[in-house]
Design a protein around this motif. Structure first.
Motif, PDB file in Angstrom:
ATOM      1  N   LEU A 115       0.777  -1.156  -0.149  1.00 23.36           N
ATOM      2  CA  LEU A 115       0.048  -0.159   0.092  1.00 23.36           C
ATOM      3  C   LEU A 115       0.671   1.261  -0.044  1.00 23.36           C
ATOM      4  O   LEU A 115       0.493   2.463  -0.338  1.00 23.36           O
ATOM      5  CB  LEU A 115      -0.966   0.036   1.131  1.00 23.36           C
ATOM      6  CG  LEU A 115      -1.977  -1.192   1.328  1.00 23.36           C
ATOM      7  CD1 LEU A 115      -2.730  -1.295   2.483  1.00 23.36           C
ATOM      8  CD2 LEU A 115      -2.927  -1.115   0.346  1.00 23.36           C
ATOM      9  N   GLY A 116       2.178   1.222   0.129  1.00 25.17           N
ATOM     10  CA  GLY A 116       2.970   2.101   0.165  1.00 25.17           C
ATOM     11  C   GLY A 116       3.067   3.199   1.340  1.00 25.17           C
ATOM     12  O   GLY A 116       3.114   4.491   1.413  1.00 25.17           O
ATOM     13  N   VAL A 117       2.830   2.510   2.522  1.00 23.68           N
ATOM     14  CA  VAL A 117       2.810   2.999   3.878  1.00 23.68           C
ATOM     15  C   VAL A 117       4.328   3.364   4.156  1.00 23.68           C
ATOM     16  O   VAL A 117       5.172   2.485   4.282  1.00 23.68           O
ATOM     17  CB  VAL A 117       2.106   2.465   4.822  1.00 23.68           C
ATOM     18  CG1 VAL A 117       2.166   3.045   6.198  1.00 23.68           C
ATOM     19  CG2 VAL A 117       0.478   2.025   4.402  1.00 23.68           C
ATOM     20  N   LYS A 118       4.445   4.809   4.449  1.00 23.41           N
ATOM     21  CA  LYS A 118       5.628   5.241   4.866  1.00 23.41           C
ATOM     22  C   LYS A 118       5.869   5.506   6.341  1.00 23.41           C
ATOM     23  O   LYS A 118       4.754   6.354   6.643  1.00 23.41           O
ATOM     24  CB  LYS A 118       6.340   6.235   4.059  1.00 23.41           C
ATOM     25  CG  LYS A 118       6.139   6.217   2.677  1.00 23.41           C
ATOM     26  CD  LYS A 118       7.143   4.862   2.049  1.00 23.41           C
ATOM     27  CE  LYS A 118       7.284   4.869   0.803  1.00 23.41           C
ATOM     28  NZ  LYS A 118       8.196   3.582   0.186  1.00 23.41           N
ATOM     29  N   HIS A 119       6.826   5.163   7.171  1.00 23.15           N
ATOM     30  CA  HIS A 119       6.597   5.405   8.810  1.00 23.15           C
ATOM     31  C   HIS A 119       7.645   6.477   8.894  1.00 23.15           C
ATOM     32  O   HIS A 119       8.624   6.940   7.905  1.00 23.15           O
ATOM     33  CB  HIS A 119       6.971   4.255   9.232  1.00 23.15           C
ATOM     34  CG  HIS A 119       5.742   3.176   9.199  1.00 23.15           C
ATOM     35  ND1 HIS A 119       4.475   3.413   9.963  1.00 23.15           N
ATOM     36  CD2 HIS A 119       5.634   1.957   8.754  1.00 23.15           C
ATOM     37  CE1 HIS A 119       3.808   2.294   9.474  1.00 23.15           C
ATOM     38  NE2 HIS A 119       4.354   1.648   8.914  1.00 23.15           N
ATOM     39  N   THR A 120       7.720   6.962  10.380  1.00 21.06           N
ATOM     40  CA  THR A 120       8.439   7.898  10.570  1.00 21.06           C
ATOM     41  C   THR A 120      10.002   7.885  10.850  1.00 21.06           C
ATOM     42  O   THR A 120      10.227   6.667  10.862  1.00 21.06           O
ATOM     43  CB  THR A 120       8.031   8.639  11.800  1.00 21.06           C
ATOM     44  OG1 THR A 120       8.177   7.676  12.929  1.00 21.06           O
ATOM     45  CG2 THR A 120       6.534   9.116  11.886  1.00 21.06           C
ATOM     46  N   ALA A 121      10.650   8.687  10.584  1.00 17.76           N
ATOM     47  CA  ALA A 121      12.251   8.567  10.875  1.00 17.76           C
ATOM     48  C   ALA A 121      12.627   7.733  12.016  1.00 17.76           C
ATOM     49  O   ALA A 121      13.805   7.092  11.916  1.00 17.76           O
ATOM     50  CB  ALA A 121      12.961   9.665  10.865  1.00 17.76           C
ATOM     51  N   GLU A 122      11.864   7.959  13.056  1.00 15.41           N
ATOM     52  CA  GLU A 122      11.900   7.251  14.499  1.00 15.41           C
ATOM     53  C   GLU A 122      11.498   5.553  14.548  1.00 15.41           C
ATOM     54  O   GLU A 122      12.117   4.734  14.984  1.00 15.41           O
ATOM     55  CB  GLU A 122      10.980   8.078  15.278  1.00 15.41           C
ATOM     56  CG  GLU A 122      11.865   9.104  15.927  1.00 15.41           C
ATOM     57  CD  GLU A 122      11.136  10.195  14.967  1.00 15.41           C
ATOM     58  OE1 GLU A 122      11.864  11.602  14.652  1.00 15.41           O
ATOM     59  OE2 GLU A 122      10.136   9.836  14.160  1.00 15.41           O
TER      60      GLU A 122
ATOM     61  N   LYS B 177       1.227   3.832  18.128  1.00 20.92           N
ATOM     62  CA  LYS B 177       0.472   5.023  17.904  1.00 20.92           C
ATOM     63  C   LYS B 177       1.244   5.473  16.567  1.00 20.92           C
ATOM     64  O   LYS B 177       0.480   6.213  15.781  1.00 20.92           O
ATOM     65  CB  LYS B 177       0.734   5.860  18.974  1.00 20.92           C
ATOM     66  CG  LYS B 177      -0.345   5.634  20.221  1.00 20.92           C
ATOM     67  CD  LYS B 177      -0.502   6.642  21.285  1.00 20.92           C
ATOM     68  CE  LYS B 177      -1.299   7.768  20.678  1.00 20.92           C
ATOM     69  NZ  LYS B 177      -1.471   8.856  21.574  1.00 20.92           N
ATOM     70  N   SER B 178       2.441   5.769  16.366  1.00 25.19           N
ATOM     71  CA  SER B 178       3.276   6.371  15.432  1.00 25.19           C
ATOM     72  C   SER B 178       2.856   5.212  14.118  1.00 25.19           C
ATOM     73  O   SER B 178       2.595   6.055  12.909  1.00 25.19           O
ATOM     74  CB  SER B 178       4.665   6.148  15.309  1.00 25.19           C
ATOM     75  OG  SER B 178       5.306   6.681  14.277  1.00 25.19           O
ATOM     76  N   THR B 179       3.077   4.223  14.201  1.00 25.46           N
ATOM     77  CA  THR B 179       2.820   3.077  12.980  1.00 25.46           C
ATOM     78  C   THR B 179       1.353   3.261  12.668  1.00 25.46           C
ATOM     79  O   THR B 179       0.955   3.274  11.218  1.00 25.46           O
ATOM     80  CB  THR B 179       3.075   1.837  13.126  1.00 25.46           C
ATOM     81  OG1 THR B 179       2.439   1.526  14.459  1.00 25.46           O
ATOM     82  CG2 THR B 179       4.761   1.769  13.332  1.00 25.46           C
ATOM     83  N   ARG B 180       0.439   3.547  13.373  1.00 25.02           N
ATOM     84  CA  ARG B 180      -1.253   3.447  13.305  1.00 25.02           C
ATOM     85  C   ARG B 180      -1.307   4.990  12.481  1.00 25.02           C
ATOM     86  O   ARG B 180      -1.972   5.012  11.495  1.00 25.02           O
ATOM     87  CB  ARG B 180      -1.765   3.439  14.321  1.00 25.02           C
ATOM     88  CG  ARG B 180      -3.140   3.454  14.229  1.00 25.02           C
ATOM     89  CD  ARG B 180      -4.147   3.897  15.774  1.00 25.02           C
ATOM     90  NE  ARG B 180      -3.560   5.269  15.996  1.00 25.02           N
ATOM     91  CZ  ARG B 180      -4.008   5.964  17.022  1.00 25.02           C
ATOM     92  NH1 ARG B 180      -4.806   5.316  18.147  1.00 25.02           N
ATOM     93  NH2 ARG B 180      -3.546   7.108  17.509  1.00 25.02           N
ATOM     94  N   ASP B 181      -1.066   5.676  13.053  1.00 23.41           N
ATOM     95  CA  ASP B 181      -0.943   7.390  12.542  1.00 23.41           C
ATOM     96  C   ASP B 181      -0.641   7.264  11.067  1.00 23.41           C
ATOM     97  O   ASP B 181      -1.200   8.074  10.452  1.00 23.41           O
ATOM     98  CB  ASP B 181      -0.446   8.189  13.580  1.00 23.41           C
ATOM     99  CG  ASP B 181      -1.188   8.512  14.870  1.00 23.41           C
ATOM    100  OD1 ASP B 181      -2.284   7.561  14.939  1.00 23.41           O
ATOM    101  OD2 ASP B 181      -0.784   8.865  15.870  1.00 23.41           O
TER     102      ASP B 181
END
Length: 445
Positions: free
Chosen positions: A280-287, A384-388
């Motif tokens: 789906l091309g989901v990109k996560h935060t640098a953290e 929470k980060s990966t969900r958001d």
């Protein structure tokens, strides 16, 4: 000799699933998992299958000290290597953590376990530590393909009170496997420009994620939080900087004179959710990205390459963004919504089984929102980060560019998380406030 992949065309990876050890029937599970080793290696099999019970009885260490040094090259197939990894991983972790409650943890793993475990892991492209292949992917059997009963090959501490955790997790992997055909259909339609086929494939992917969530919700049926947190979760711990007992790591006798450091087992080591992210091309935060990349080292080599192939293949998300068919966009957004809701539900399960249990054990709530996962992640902030980040992948209206959020920080559809409302914990009478993470712990007292 290590297991080697031969992938000629990553742009059509969906035509070569067998090369990645991905099954169209059971997904990332070892399809023809074994529960018997060659007779020469019978001591591993016998000890591995009863290691957890011996550990609970305080008798495992003596048995390990008597274990003969066996030649791992007697293993004859990929499936035998997988079984050996499960057996040796169980033996090793039972040996290390048997007397943990007494504050007695060995700094050296005996040669008879360390040497073959290390080489078996090398063959599979894994680290020698109790990981997802050892506890789930190769640790299951069914009487027949149609059978509904999943049996474990190697139990874990607290068995049978902790078996349900494994059974539900394995069933989630089977649920994913049933959706492989829809993933294939999606990419076939993507390459041929078949929007109708693309919509059907995406709807199938969304249904797969929902089916996985439904199975996850069954965790509350038979898995009590106390044995999970106090018996099972410590068993998953690795050794190194994240470990209270072995911060320097563990010496593998006959392998290295210096301690080796590895993360412990974690559900994040399942390739399923990272597969959906890649598709789906989901990109996560640098953290979050460094950890998500790091745990791929704890996945079988084929599954790592599978994720890499998806990421380096045609971009589904870009195609959807450029598509003039609103049905394609709606079908894609349903997948994003389903994945967001799965991550939200997983968060509530984590609160019940980890965070609240941590509070009860420690007797105070300070820093509990930074409680670490078995693999070393900080649970609240990471989940929470990966969900958001998933929720933010909803695509807006093609004509106006307006974002139509199905879920965000304060309004997750299906969970009814409002700033002024509460979330009733599945399987409990605990009310969790969404306004503040700290209130997760206050409501229990």
């Amino acid at each position: 000799m290590a297991f080697v992949l031969k992938i000629d065309r990553v742009d059509e990876w969906w035509t070569r699933l067998e090369d990645f050890r991905v099954s169209e029937k059971v997904g990332f599970l070892v399809e023809n998992s074994l529960d018997l080793l060659p007779e020469y290696l019978l001591p591993w099999e016998q000890l591995g299958k009863k290691a957890a019970k011996l550990m609970d009885a305080g008798e495992l260490k003596d048995q390990v000290e008597k274990l003969p040094c066996l030649d791992y090259t007697h293993l004859r197939s990929y499936e035998e290597y997988c079984l050996a990894h499960s057996l040796l991983s169980t033996i090793a972790h039972c040996y290390v953590w048997q007397d943990r409650d007494k504050g007695v943890v060995p700094e050296v793993l005996p040669r008879a376990v360390a040497v073959p475990w290390y080489h078996v892991s090398q063959y599979l492209g894994l680290n020698p530590v109790y990981c997802y292949l050892a506890c789930m992917l190769a640790n299951w059997k069914k009487e027949s393909e149609d059978s509904c009963d999943i049996e474990l090959i190697c139990g874990a501490p607290g068995t049978p009170h902790t078996d349900w955790f494994f059974i539900v997790s394995i069933q989630i992997e089977i649920d994913f496997g049933k959706g492989i055909k829809d993933i294939i259909k999606t990419y076939q339609a993507l390459t041929t420009g078949d929007d109708n086929g693309l919509i059907e494939g995406l709807q199938g992917i969304a249904d797969t994620i929902k089916r996985m969530q439904q199975t996850l919700s069954r965790m509350h049926e038979k898995q009590d939080p106390w044995p999970f947190y106090n018996k099972l979760r410590p068993f998953f711990e690795g050794w190194g900087a994240q470990s209270k007992f072995l911060p320097e790591g563990l010496i593998y006798e006959g392998v290295s004179d210096s301690p080796l450091q590895y993360l412990g087992g974690s559900a994040a080591q399942s390739s399923t959710i990272q597969t959906f992210d890649a598709i789906l091309g989901v990109k996560h935060t640098a953290e979050a990205v460094p950890y998500l990349r790091k745990i791929r080292e704890y996945m079988p080599a084929g599954h790592r390459e599978f994720l890499n192939a998806i990421e380096n293949g045609p971009s589904l998300r870009n195609h959807v963004r450029l598509s003039r068919d609103d049905g394609v966009r709606k079908a894609y957004n349903k997948c994003i919504q389903a994945l967001t809701e799965f991550r939200s539900y997983h968060f509530t399960v984590t609160v019940k089984y980890v965070l609240l249990q941590s509070y009860k054990k420690n007797g105070k709530s300070s820093n509990n929102t930074d409680a670490q996962g078995a693999g070393g992640t900080y649970l609240v902030s990471f989940l929470k980060s990966t969900r958001d980040q998933t929720a933010r992948c909803i695509l807006g209206d093609r004509e106006t560019g307006q974002m139509k959020w199905q879920a965000d920080d304060m309004d997750l559809e299906g969970l009814k998380m409002k700033e002024s409302s509460s979330l009733l914990h599945p399987g409990t009478n605990l009310i969790v406030k969404s306004k503040s993470d700290q209130e997760i712990f206050k409501e229990d007292h």
